[in-house]
Design a protein around this motif. Structure first.
Motif, short mmCIF file in Angstrom:
data_model
loop_
_atom_site.label_atom_id
_atom_site.label_comp_id
_atom_site.label_asym_id
_atom_site.label_seq_id
_atom_site.Cartn_x
_atom_site.Cartn_y
_atom_site.Cartn_z
N UNK A 189 4.63 2.68 5.44
CA UNK A 189 4.96 3.14 6.80
C UNK A 189 5.86 2.10 7.43
N UNK A 190 6.87 2.55 8.13
CA UNK A 190 7.75 1.59 8.79
C UNK A 190 7.04 0.91 9.95
N UNK A 191 7.30 -0.38 10.06
CA UNK A 191 6.81 -1.16 11.20
C UNK A 191 7.72 -0.92 12.41
N UNK A 192 7.27 -1.41 13.56
CA UNK A 192 8.09 -1.31 14.78
C UNK A 192 9.45 -1.97 14.58
N UNK A 193 9.49 -3.08 13.87
CA UNK A 193 10.76 -3.78 13.68
C UNK A 193 11.70 -2.97 12.79
N UNK A 194 11.15 -2.36 11.74
CA UNK A 194 11.98 -1.52 10.87
C UNK A 194 12.51 -0.30 11.64
N UNK A 195 11.65 0.31 12.42
CA UNK A 195 12.08 1.43 13.26
C UNK A 195 13.15 0.95 14.24
N UNK A 196 12.94 -0.24 14.80
CA UNK A 196 13.88 -0.79 15.76
C UNK A 196 15.28 -0.98 15.17
N UNK A 197 15.35 -1.54 13.98
CA UNK A 197 16.66 -1.70 13.34
C UNK A 197 17.32 -0.34 13.10
N UNK A 198 16.55 0.62 12.63
CA UNK A 198 17.11 1.96 12.43
C UNK A 198 17.59 2.56 13.75
N UNK A 211 -1.17 6.11 5.19
CA UNK A 211 -2.25 5.12 5.29
C UNK A 211 -3.26 5.35 4.16
N UNK A 212 -3.62 6.60 3.96
CA UNK A 212 -4.67 6.98 3.01
C UNK A 212 -4.08 7.19 1.61
N UNK A 213 -4.46 6.34 0.68
CA UNK A 213 -3.92 6.42 -0.68
C UNK A 213 -4.89 7.12 -1.63
N UNK A 214 -5.94 7.72 -1.11
CA UNK A 214 -6.98 8.24 -2.00
C UNK A 214 -6.51 9.35 -2.95
N UNK A 261 8.84 -6.86 4.55
CA UNK A 261 8.18 -8.12 4.16
C UNK A 261 7.03 -7.90 3.19
N UNK A 262 6.75 -8.97 2.46
CA UNK A 262 5.71 -8.98 1.45
C UNK A 262 4.38 -8.40 1.92
N UNK A 263 4.00 -8.69 3.17
CA UNK A 263 2.67 -8.25 3.61
C UNK A 263 2.53 -6.72 3.59
N UNK A 264 3.65 -6.00 3.64
CA UNK A 264 3.56 -4.53 3.55
C UNK A 264 3.14 -4.10 2.14
N UNK A 265 3.62 -4.82 1.14
CA UNK A 265 3.19 -4.53 -0.23
C UNK A 265 1.75 -4.96 -0.46
N UNK A 266 1.40 -6.10 0.11
CA UNK A 266 0.01 -6.58 0.00
C UNK A 266 -0.94 -5.54 0.60
N UNK A 267 -0.54 -4.98 1.72
CA UNK A 267 -1.38 -3.99 2.38
C UNK A 267 -1.61 -2.77 1.47
N UNK A 268 -0.57 -2.30 0.81
CA UNK A 268 -0.72 -1.17 -0.12
C UNK A 268 -1.63 -1.58 -1.28
N UNK A 269 -1.36 -2.77 -1.81
CA UNK A 269 -2.16 -3.27 -2.93
C UNK A 269 -3.64 -3.29 -2.58
N UNK A 270 -3.94 -3.84 -1.41
CA UNK A 270 -5.35 -4.00 -1.02
C UNK A 270 -6.03 -2.65 -0.80
N UNK A 324 3.34 10.33 -5.67
CA UNK A 324 1.99 10.13 -6.19
C UNK A 324 0.92 10.71 -5.29
N UNK A 325 1.22 10.86 -4.01
CA UNK A 325 0.23 11.39 -3.07
C UNK A 325 0.36 12.91 -2.94
N UNK A 326 1.60 13.38 -2.91
CA UNK A 326 1.82 14.82 -2.77
C UNK A 326 1.58 15.58 -4.08
N UNK A 327 1.90 14.93 -5.20
CA UNK A 327 1.76 15.56 -6.53
C UNK A 327 1.03 14.61 -7.47
N UNK A 328 -0.27 14.39 -7.19
CA UNK A 328 -0.99 13.35 -7.94
C UNK A 328 -0.97 13.56 -9.46
#
Lengths: 362, 362
Positions: free
Chosen positions: B181-190, B292-295, B313-322, B163-167
Motif C-alpha cells: 500500500x502506498x504511504x502518504x509520502x508516496x501518494x504525495x509524490x504522485x 493489508x490482509x495477505x491470507x 523504503x525497506x520497512x514496507x517490505x519488512x511489513x509484508x514479510x512479517x 497472488x491474492x486475486x488468483x491464489x
C-alpha cells in the motif's frame, strides 16, 4: 512504520504569513552584485525585538529560510521570543527579509527607477549579496559585531557566509539543518520547482506583474518543496492513508487522500504571499553558493542536524564540522534524533534550544 | 558523502523507449471495472520470449513499473534475457502493458466505440483491474498457472495482487522495491506530479488529443518522479555540482548544473512516449491500492528491497514479510545494500539475480 509524534509538533504557525505590523525598511543604496548585475537602490525590510545594550554586545541576527521573512518571532516561534533560546528579553534580535525576496526587501517584484516592476530584468543574486546587504543594515543599526548569527536551511547558509565574508563581525554562528553547498539532489528539487514556474503559460519570461501570475507553477513548486520538508515517518504520522472529508473513495478523479488536499492547500496558500520570480532568484542563489574553504572563519560555530532530514542530511553538517575542526576552529556538532524531517528545525523548540543555550554559555 | 558507484550502473537502457517490433495485441472483451466503470472493448499489448513447455509449468509473468511496458527484456535487461535470472531460454516469459497505459493497451488515449479518444471519459482503473485484464491474457495464452509473477515498484504491487486475486494461478511471487500500500509520502509524490499535469493550461480536463498535449505538466511530473528514483548518494556520484557544458557559471538565469539539464532532458524525453492521462490513471491506481490482509496468498513469496530506496523504503517490505510469516506463508525477504535508490531494482543484475535463482531453486 508509524512513529509516535507529538501532534503539537505539527502546529503550522511556523509556515503562516506574518503580520507586516513591525516591519521597517532600511534604504541601503546601490549595490554591485557578485554575478555582475547592479541595483541602483536597495531596500531591506527588517524587524527588531529587545534592546541593544550599551556596549552593543547583545545583538543577534536571525536569517530566514527560503520562504521566510524578517518576522523570525513568528516562523521560529519556538526559538525566538521572550524567555526562549534566542531570548528577546536578553538579546537585541534583528531579522531581515533577504535581498531578492518579496516580503518588503528589493526583489523582482519591486519597482525599478522608472517605476516598473523589475520582473525579467532583475539581476542574478548570490547568497554573498544577501549577506552583504544585511551587513549594511547592521551598519545602519550601529551593530559592529553580532553576538550570534543564526539560521536554518537557507538561513544557516547565510549564517556561515556571514562568518566567512565578515569574520570579525560575528562572535558565534548557529547553523541548523543546513549545509555549505547544495548537493545535486538539493539542486534537483529546486530545479523541478523552477521548471514548474518557468513552464507555466503565464510566466511570460518573468514579466507577469500586469497580468495573471504563474500561480499554478508556483503552487507546484511549493508542493515539491513540502515533499522534501517532511519525512516518510512524519507524512505517515500526519496523514497515513486518511481520506479527505469522506468515508470512502469517490473514484471521481479528484482529491481523495488528506495528503493530496494538504499539498494543494499549501501550494495555493503560498501563492498568496510569495512571488514566483523571488522563488526563482532565491533558489538559484542557494544552488550557486558553495563554501568549501572555512579558513576565514573566526566565530565559534555550532551545527545541528536531524536524523530524519533527508534533504539536508546529517553528513553535510558532519562535513562542515570536520573541515572546521581540521582548521582548529571552535566547532560543535549535534545530530538530533527527531522524526519530522527537514521541518524539525522549525518545529523543535526543545533540543535545539538546550544545545544553543549550552553553546552560548561556554 | 561521495559513494563509489560503478558508472556502468547508470546505463540508461532501463529507461529508454523499447521497440514496438515484438508487440502483439490480445483482445480481451468488455470489462466491468472495480470502481464502477465499464470498458466495452479492452486490448492488452503483450510480448513473449522463450517456449512454453509441454506441461505449461515454465511460464513467467513480468509486470512493469509506472513508466514501463511489455518489453521487459528491454527495461529489465539485467534480469530478463537469455541466461539471466529470468532466463528466456528456460522460461516462457510474458510481459504486458498495463490496462490504462499508453504502450499498446487500452488507456485514455485509446479510441472509444465511436472512434474518439477516451480522454476525460476514461474510467477509473484500479490495480485489481490491471491484474484481472492480465489474467484474461493468460487465459488466451493457455497459461493456467504462472511459475513466477515478478515485478518491481508498481510491478511488484501487481505481482502481490496476482497472488491474492488468483491464489491458485501463481506458484512464486517476486516483489522488488515495492509495497502492499502506498504511504502518504508516496501518494504525495504522485499527487505533486498529477497537479503539475492537471494545472497545465493545455490539459483541458483531459481532452487534449486534438490539440496541444500538456507536455510541460507531464515533463515536470516526470522530473518529480526522477527525484524520487535516485538517492542522495547516487545524485552526488552521478552529477555532484558539475556544470552542464561550461567551465564557469553563466549567471544567465538558465540551466547551469548537469543535474538541472538531466531533469529537463528526462522530463521532455518522457513526453515523447507517454500520455499525460495515463500518468494520472496509473498513479491513481497505485495510490488507491492497498492489501493489508495477505491470507488468500498460496504462492511462495520473495521480497527484495534496497537500503538506499527512500521512496519505497525497506520497512514496507519488512511489513509484508512479517504479515506473511505470521500467517505461516512461505516468505523470504532480503534487504540489498546498494546506493542507487529506488532505481536499484532496475540497475542491479547481480544481487537480485542471485537471490531469485536461489529462491526458485529451493
Amino acid at each position: 512504520m508509524r512513529v509516535e509524534i507529538d501532534p503539537g509538533l505539527f502546529d503550522e504557525n511556523a509556515r503562516t504569513a506574518p503580520s507586516e505590523a513591525g516591519r521597517q525598511i532600511a534604504s541601503i543604496g546601490a549595490m554591485d552584485l557578485l554575478a555582475g548585475g547592479h541595483l541602483p537602490h536597495v531596500e531591506i525590510a527588517y524587524e527588531t525585538w529587545g534592546e541593544l545594550n550599551e556596549d552593543r554586545t547583545n545583538a543577534v541576527f536571525v536569517c530566514h529560510a527560503l520562504s521566510g521573512d524578517s518576522h523570525c518571532i513568528g516562523w521560529w516561534d519556538r526559538i525566538v521570543g521572550p524567555g526562549l533560546a534566542i531570548d528577546t528579553e536578553r538579546f537585541f534580535v534583528v531579522g531581515t527579509n533577504a535581498l531578492g525576496g518579496c516580503q518588503g526587501s528589493t526583489g523582482p517584484s519591486s519597482s525599478d527607477p522608472e517605476g516598473n516592476p523589475w520582473g525579467s530584468r532583475f539581476p542574478v543574486i548570490q547568497l554573498q549579496d544577501m549577506v552583504a546587504a544585511q551587513a549594511r543594515v547592521a551598519d545602519q543599526l550601529g551593530i559592529e559585531k553580532w553576538h550570534l548569527v543564526a539560521g536554518g536551511s537557507m538561513g544557516g547558509m547565510q549564517a556561515l557566509e556571514w562568518g566567512i565574508q565578515f569574520p570579525d563581525r560575528v562572535a558565534n554562528i548557529w547553523m541548523t539543518a543546513s549545509c555549505s553547498a547544495h548537493s545535486a539532489m538539493q539542486i534537483g528539487f529546486n530545479e523541478a520547482g523552477r521548471q514548474a514556474i518557468l513552464r507555466d503559460s503565464h510566466f511570460n519570461g518573468g514579466d507577469y506583474y500586469d497580468s495573471q501570475q504563474p500561480s499554478n507553477g508556483l503552487s507546484v513548486a511549493r508542493m515539491i518543496g513540502h515533499l522534501s520538508y517532511l519525512s516518510d515517518a512524519s507524512f505517515t504520522a500526519k496523514f497515513g492513508r486518511s481520506l479527505q472529508d469522506k468515508e470512502n473513495f469517490e473514484f471521481n478523479g479528484g482529491i481523495e487522500f488528506a495528503v493530496e488536499s494538504y499539498l494543494s492547500y499549501q501550494g495555493d496558500k503560498f501563492t498568496q504571499r510569495f512571488d514566483a520570480n523571488s522563488y526563482l532568484v532565491l533558489t538559484k542563489a542557494i544552488d550557486y553558493w558553495s563554501r568549501e574553504d572555512l579558513s576565514p572563519l573566526q566565530a565559534r560555530l555550532l551545527l545541528t542536524s536531524f536524523t530524519s532530514d533527508w534533504i539536508y542530511p546529517n553528513h553535510q553538517s558532519v562535513s562542515i564540522f570536520e573541515r572546521a575542526q581540521k582548521l582548529g576552529k571552535e566547532v560543535e556538532h549535534h545530530e538530533i534524533d527527531l522524526p519530522m524531517g527537514h521541518d524539525s528545525f522549525l518545529l523543535d523548540g526543545e533540543h535545539q534550544a538546550r544545545i544553543l543555550r549550552n553553546f552560548l554559555s561556554q
